[in-house]
Design a protein around this motif. Structure first.
Motif, PDB file in Angstrom:
ATOM      1  N   PRO A 140       0.752  -1.200  -0.117  1.00 44.84           N
ATOM      2  CA  PRO A 140      -0.009  -0.020   0.410  1.00 44.84           C
ATOM      3  C   PRO A 140       1.094   1.280   0.237  1.00 44.84           C
ATOM      4  CG  PRO A 140      -0.034  -0.492   2.208  1.00 44.84           C
ATOM      5  CD  PRO A 140       0.574  -2.375   0.981  1.00 44.84           C
ATOM      6  N   ALA A 141       0.516   2.694  -0.750  1.00 44.09           N
ATOM      7  CA  ALA A 141       0.993   3.379  -0.479  1.00 44.09           C
ATOM      8  C   ALA A 141       1.384   4.037   0.506  1.00 44.09           C
ATOM      9  CB  ALA A 141       0.802   4.637  -1.320  1.00 44.09           C
ATOM     10  N   THR A 142       0.760   4.109   1.271  1.00 40.39           N
ATOM     11  CA  THR A 142       1.327   4.297   2.929  1.00 40.39           C
ATOM     12  C   THR A 142       2.382   3.202   4.161  1.00 40.39           C
ATOM     13  OG1 THR A 142      -0.400   3.110   3.967  1.00 40.39           O
ATOM     14  CG2 THR A 142      -1.137   5.599   3.158  1.00 40.39           C
ATOM     15  N   SER A 143       3.489   2.522   3.395  1.00 43.22           N
ATOM     16  CA  SER A 143       3.643   1.473   4.477  1.00 43.22           C
ATOM     17  C   SER A 143       5.446   1.535   2.665  1.00 43.22           C
ATOM     18  CB  SER A 143       3.496   0.256   3.874  1.00 43.22           C
ATOM     19  OG  SER A 143       2.592   0.539   5.194  1.00 43.22           O
ATOM     20  N   THR A 144       6.504   1.908   3.540  1.00 42.73           N
ATOM     21  CA  THR A 144       7.517   1.812   2.610  1.00 42.73           C
ATOM     22  C   THR A 144       8.535   0.760   4.155  1.00 42.73           C
ATOM     23  OG1 THR A 144       7.422   3.976   2.533  1.00 42.73           O
ATOM     24  CG2 THR A 144       9.899   3.252   2.370  1.00 42.73           C
ATOM     25  N   ILE A 145       8.792  -0.633   3.349  1.00 40.64           N
ATOM     26  CA  ILE A 145       9.829  -1.472   3.512  1.00 40.64           C
ATOM     27  C   ILE A 145      11.382  -1.511   3.145  1.00 40.64           C
ATOM     28  CG2 ILE A 145       9.605  -4.306   3.519  1.00 40.64           C
ATOM     29  CD1 ILE A 145       6.550  -4.557   2.613  1.00 40.64           C
ATOM     30  N   THR A 146      12.039  -1.829   3.843  1.00 42.94           N
ATOM     31  CA  THR A 146      13.259  -1.561   3.865  1.00 42.94           C
ATOM     32  C   THR A 146      14.130  -2.498   3.932  1.00 42.94           C
ATOM     33  OG1 THR A 146      13.409   1.118   3.858  1.00 42.94           O
ATOM     34  CG2 THR A 146      15.377   0.151   3.652  1.00 42.94           C
ATOM     35  N   LEU A 147      14.929  -3.789   3.299  1.00 40.94           N
ATOM     36  CA  LEU A 147      15.514  -5.021   3.317  1.00 40.94           C
ATOM     37  C   LEU A 147      16.877  -3.798   4.140  1.00 40.94           C
ATOM     38  CD1 LEU A 147      13.669  -5.217   1.678  1.00 40.94           C
ATOM     39  CD2 LEU A 147      13.810  -7.650   1.949  1.00 40.94           C
ATOM     40  N   LEU A 148      17.618  -4.676   4.372  1.00 34.81           N
ATOM     41  CA  LEU A 148      19.129  -3.772   4.854  1.00 34.81           C
ATOM     42  C   LEU A 148      19.973  -5.323   4.517  1.00 34.81           C
ATOM     43  CD1 LEU A 148      19.230  -2.680   8.443  1.00 34.81           C
ATOM     44  CD2 LEU A 148      18.346  -1.798   6.066  1.00 34.81           C
ATOM     45  N   THR A 149      21.305  -5.043   4.023  1.00 38.59           N
ATOM     46  CA  THR A 149      21.812  -6.905   3.975  1.00 38.59           C
ATOM     47  C   THR A 149      22.976  -6.485   3.610  1.00 38.59           C
ATOM     48  OG1 THR A 149      22.266  -8.822   2.547  1.00 38.59           O
ATOM     49  CG2 THR A 149      21.277  -7.593   1.412  1.00 38.59           C
ATOM     50  N   SER A 150      24.231  -7.245   4.046  1.00 44.09           N
ATOM     51  CA  SER A 150      25.676  -7.457   3.308  1.00 44.09           C
ATOM     52  C   SER A 150      25.322  -8.645   2.119  1.00 44.09           C
ATOM     53  CB  SER A 150      25.931  -7.178   4.297  1.00 44.09           C
ATOM     54  OG  SER A 150      25.684  -8.971   5.594  1.00 44.09           O
ATOM     55  N   ARG A 151      24.513  -9.311   2.408  1.00 47.42           N
ATOM     56  CA  ARG A 151      24.903  -9.893   0.821  1.00 47.42           C
ATOM     57  C   ARG A 151      23.573 -10.346   0.142  1.00 47.42           C
ATOM     58  NH1 ARG A 151      24.899 -15.472   3.191  1.00 47.42           N
ATOM     59  NH2 ARG A 151      23.378 -15.494   4.601  1.00 47.42           N
ATOM     60  N   PRO A 152      23.622  -9.044  -0.538  1.00 45.63           N
ATOM     61  CA  PRO A 152      22.130  -8.837  -1.594  1.00 45.63           C
ATOM     62  C   PRO A 152      22.301 -10.523  -2.326  1.00 45.63           C
ATOM     63  CG  PRO A 152      24.242  -7.843  -1.842  1.00 45.63           C
ATOM     64  CD  PRO A 152      24.307  -8.717  -0.761  1.00 45.63           C
ATOM     65  N   ASP A 153      22.933 -10.747  -2.980  1.00 42.52           N
ATOM     66  CA  ASP A 153      23.022 -12.173  -3.731  1.00 42.52           C
ATOM     67  C   ASP A 153      22.342 -13.260  -3.148  1.00 42.52           C
ATOM     68  OD1 ASP A 153      24.014 -10.421  -5.781  1.00 42.52           O
ATOM     69  OD2 ASP A 153      26.229 -11.509  -5.368  1.00 42.52           O
ATOM     70  N   ALA A 154      22.397 -13.398  -1.386  1.00 45.69           N
ATOM     71  CA  ALA A 154      21.517 -14.244  -1.309  1.00 45.69           C
ATOM     72  C   ALA A 154      19.844 -14.415  -0.987  1.00 45.69           C
ATOM     73  CB  ALA A 154      22.025 -14.212   0.607  1.00 45.69           C
ATOM     74  N   LEU A 155      19.307 -13.136  -1.227  1.00 41.64           N
ATOM     75  CA  LEU A 155      17.922 -12.396  -1.377  1.00 41.64           C
ATOM     76  C   LEU A 155      17.806 -13.488  -2.352  1.00 41.64           C
ATOM     77  CD1 LEU A 155      17.997  -8.658  -0.455  1.00 41.64           C
ATOM     78  CD2 LEU A 155      17.339 -10.500   0.899  1.00 41.64           C
ATOM     79  N   LEU A 156      16.016 -13.469  -2.505  1.00 45.70           N
ATOM     80  CA  LEU A 156      15.469 -14.493  -3.593  1.00 45.70           C
ATOM     81  C   LEU A 156      15.534 -13.093  -5.188  1.00 45.70           C
ATOM     82  CD1 LEU A 156      11.374 -16.168  -2.588  1.00 45.70           C
ATOM     83  CD2 LEU A 156      14.461 -16.962  -2.567  1.00 45.70           C
ATOM     84  N   MET A 157      15.546 -13.676  -6.278  1.00 43.78           N
ATOM     85  CA  MET A 157      16.385 -13.290  -7.560  1.00 43.78           C
ATOM     86  C   MET A 157      14.814 -12.480  -7.360  1.00 43.78           C
ATOM     87  SD  MET A 157      17.079 -12.281  -9.959  1.00 43.78           S
ATOM     88  CE  MET A 157      18.240 -13.159 -11.109  1.00 43.78           C
ATOM     89  N   THR A 158      13.933 -12.918  -7.431  1.00 39.65           N
ATOM     90  CA  THR A 158      11.756 -12.330  -7.434  1.00 39.65           C
ATOM     91  C   THR A 158      11.819 -11.324  -6.026  1.00 39.65           C
ATOM     92  OG1 THR A 158      11.476 -14.330  -5.657  1.00 39.65           O
ATOM     93  CG2 THR A 158      10.677 -14.861  -8.213  1.00 39.65           C
ATOM     94  N   ILE A 159      12.427 -11.157  -4.935  1.00 40.50           N
ATOM     95  CA  ILE A 159      12.321  -9.502  -3.735  1.00 40.50           C
ATOM     96  C   ILE A 159      13.428  -8.643  -4.570  1.00 40.50           C
ATOM     97  CG2 ILE A 159      13.190  -9.579  -1.818  1.00 40.50           C
ATOM     98  CD1 ILE A 159      12.423 -11.563  -0.681  1.00 40.50           C
ATOM     99  N   ARG A 160      14.666  -8.868  -4.995  1.00 42.53           N
ATOM    100  CA  ARG A 160      15.030  -8.586  -5.183  1.00 42.53           C
ATOM    101  C   ARG A 160      14.759  -7.198  -6.861  1.00 42.53           C
ATOM    102  NH1 ARG A 160      20.741 -11.311  -6.972  1.00 42.53           N
ATOM    103  NH2 ARG A 160      19.913 -12.430  -6.158  1.00 42.53           N
ATOM    104  N   SER A 161      13.663  -8.378  -7.599  1.00 44.54           N
ATOM    105  CA  SER A 161      13.550  -7.501  -9.495  1.00 44.54           C
ATOM    106  C   SER A 161      11.998  -6.275  -8.412  1.00 44.54           C
ATOM    107  CB  SER A 161      12.838  -8.524  -9.833  1.00 44.54           C
ATOM    108  OG  SER A 161      11.922  -9.558  -9.370  1.00 44.54           O
ATOM    109  N   ARG A 162      11.409  -6.730  -7.385  1.00 50.79           N
ATOM    110  CA  ARG A 162      10.631  -5.668  -6.743  1.00 50.79           C
ATOM    111  C   ARG A 162      10.989  -4.763  -5.972  1.00 50.79           C
ATOM    112  NH1 ARG A 162       7.632 -10.704  -7.379  1.00 50.79           N
ATOM    113  NH2 ARG A 162       6.153 -10.726  -7.981  1.00 50.79           N
ATOM    114  N   ALA A 163      12.354  -5.036  -6.105  1.00 52.33           N
ATOM    115  CA  ALA A 163      12.974  -3.730  -4.790  1.00 52.33           C
ATOM    116  C   ALA A 163      14.084  -2.356  -5.472  1.00 52.33           C
ATOM    117  CB  ALA A 163      13.600  -4.249  -3.222  1.00 52.33           C
ATOM    118  N   GLN A 164      14.189  -1.566  -4.861  1.00 46.56           N
ATOM    119  CA  GLN A 164      14.841  -0.199  -5.612  1.00 46.56           C
ATOM    120  C   GLN A 164      16.888  -1.074  -4.680  1.00 46.56           C
ATOM    121  OE1 GLN A 164      14.042   2.867  -5.870  1.00 46.56           O
ATOM    122  NE2 GLN A 164      15.670   4.241  -6.440  1.00 46.56           N
TER     123      GLN A 164
END
Ligand SMILES: [Zn+2]
Length: 334
Positions: A140-164
């Motif tokens: 929703p427009a009123t929520s911002t989700i921020t993922l912090l990581t030192s190993r971005p490659d360990a995140l699911l590709m599908t998650i990475r593709s939805r984020a800046q």
């Protein structure tokens, strides 16, 4: 801390402030970069600026004021529209992402924008990551989700593709010195050493025990001076005994410290004396040592230290391996 006071990672700062200026803060963000370089602090400042009471009704503040009650409560971790999620034990579990999903879709309780900051996002368990993915599909427009990581490659590709993605880097020595001088005033020699030994990671600098470091370093420098003389076999064996008796983790720390001293000696032997020297506060003591040992022997020492490390990896008795290494180094001087 406001954006104005945060040091380093200028590019990320500009991107976040541009998002605030355009009012487009509802995206999902990934902050990628090493531990301790300020990712979490940037995420909190972003949340503060978006909810700061000093902002006008139409726009978000370009920066946090750090004085209003909202900014202060976010800093204290007691603002209901800012949630930080951390691994529960080793992982972020599905119960945590499910609880978050319910919150993401509800309206801000007191501020303008809700923030969910997921710390160590690479520790999402698979089912937790999949549940998060559903939340990211239609945030929703009123929520911002921020993922912090030192190993971005360990995140699911599908998650990475939805984020800046915003990339964070370690601070330069100059940036670290500026930051430490402004926020943790102490003698200049301490700041110079701390800025270098923590390799540009603010998070490490605040918890670093300089007096323990200096004490351990003194012992190792004495050992190196002894090795440079190439004599006194008895004292070398004593030194090996001292090192070998340490617990494994502690022992490895000493080897890291030894490696960083050898690296400094190497630089000094080639005539360099700049920001690349870590133990800058004892350069006066290291320089004559570097000259005495000389480049060729230093290379030999580095090699012996590498051998020692690989011997330890195959679990050879620490004391025996250290004795052999030190005697080989001491012997190579003659
Ligand atoms: Zn404020």
């Amino acid at each position: 801390m406001s954006f104005a006071k945060l040091t380093g990672n200028q590019r990320s700062k500009e991107i976040l402030q541009r998002l605030l200026a355009r009012g487009r803060i509802n995206s999902t963000l990934i902050f990628a970069g090493p531990e301790g370089v300020g990712k979490r602090q940037f995420a909190l400042t972003f949340a503060k600026a978006a909810n700061c009471q000093k902002a006008s009704a139409d726009n978000y503040a370009a920066d946090s004021c750090d004085e209003c009650s909202v900014c202060r409560r976010i800093d204290s971790g007691v603002y209901s529209d800012v949630t930080v999620i951390q691994p529960d034990g080793q992982y972020i579990k599905i119960a945590q992402t499910r609880a978050m999903a319910e919150e993401v879709y509800s309206h801000p309780r007191e501020g303008r924008q809700r923030f969910f900051i997921i710390d160590e996002a690479d520790r999402l368990r698979e089912e937790a990551a999949n549940s998060l993915l559903k939340t990211l599909e239609e945030p929703p427009a009123t929520s911002t989700i921020t993922l912090l990581t030192s190993r971005p490659d360990a995140l699911l590709m599908t998650i990475r593709s939805r984020a800046q993605r915003l990339n964070f880097t370690a601070l330069s020595v100059a940036e670290m010195e500026k930051y430490l001088t402004e926020n943790y005033p102490r003698p200049a020699s301490d700041i110079a050493l701390l800025a270098r030994v923590t390799e540009g990671r603010i998070g490490q600098a605040t918890a670093f025990d300089l007096s323990v470091y200096r004490q351990e370093r003194r012992t190792l420098i004495e050992m190196l001076e002894l090795l440079a003389g190439g004599e006194n076999r008895f004292r070398l064996l004593k030194a090996a005994e001292y090192l070998g008796k340490k617990e494994r983790e502690d022992f490895e720390k000493q080897l890291d410290l030894m490696a960083s001293l050898l690296r400094d000696l190497f630089m000094l032997a080639t005539g360099r004396n700049d920001d690349s020297i870590i133990n800058i506060d004892v350069a006066d003591r290291l320089t004559p040592l570097a000259q005495k040992v000389g480049l060729r022997r230093l290379m030999d020492w580095v090699e012996k230290l590498d051998d020692l490390r690989s011997n330890l990896r195959i679990n050879i008795n620490r004391q025996v391996a250290t004795e052999a290494a030190l005697l080989a180094i001491g012997g190579s001087s003659r």
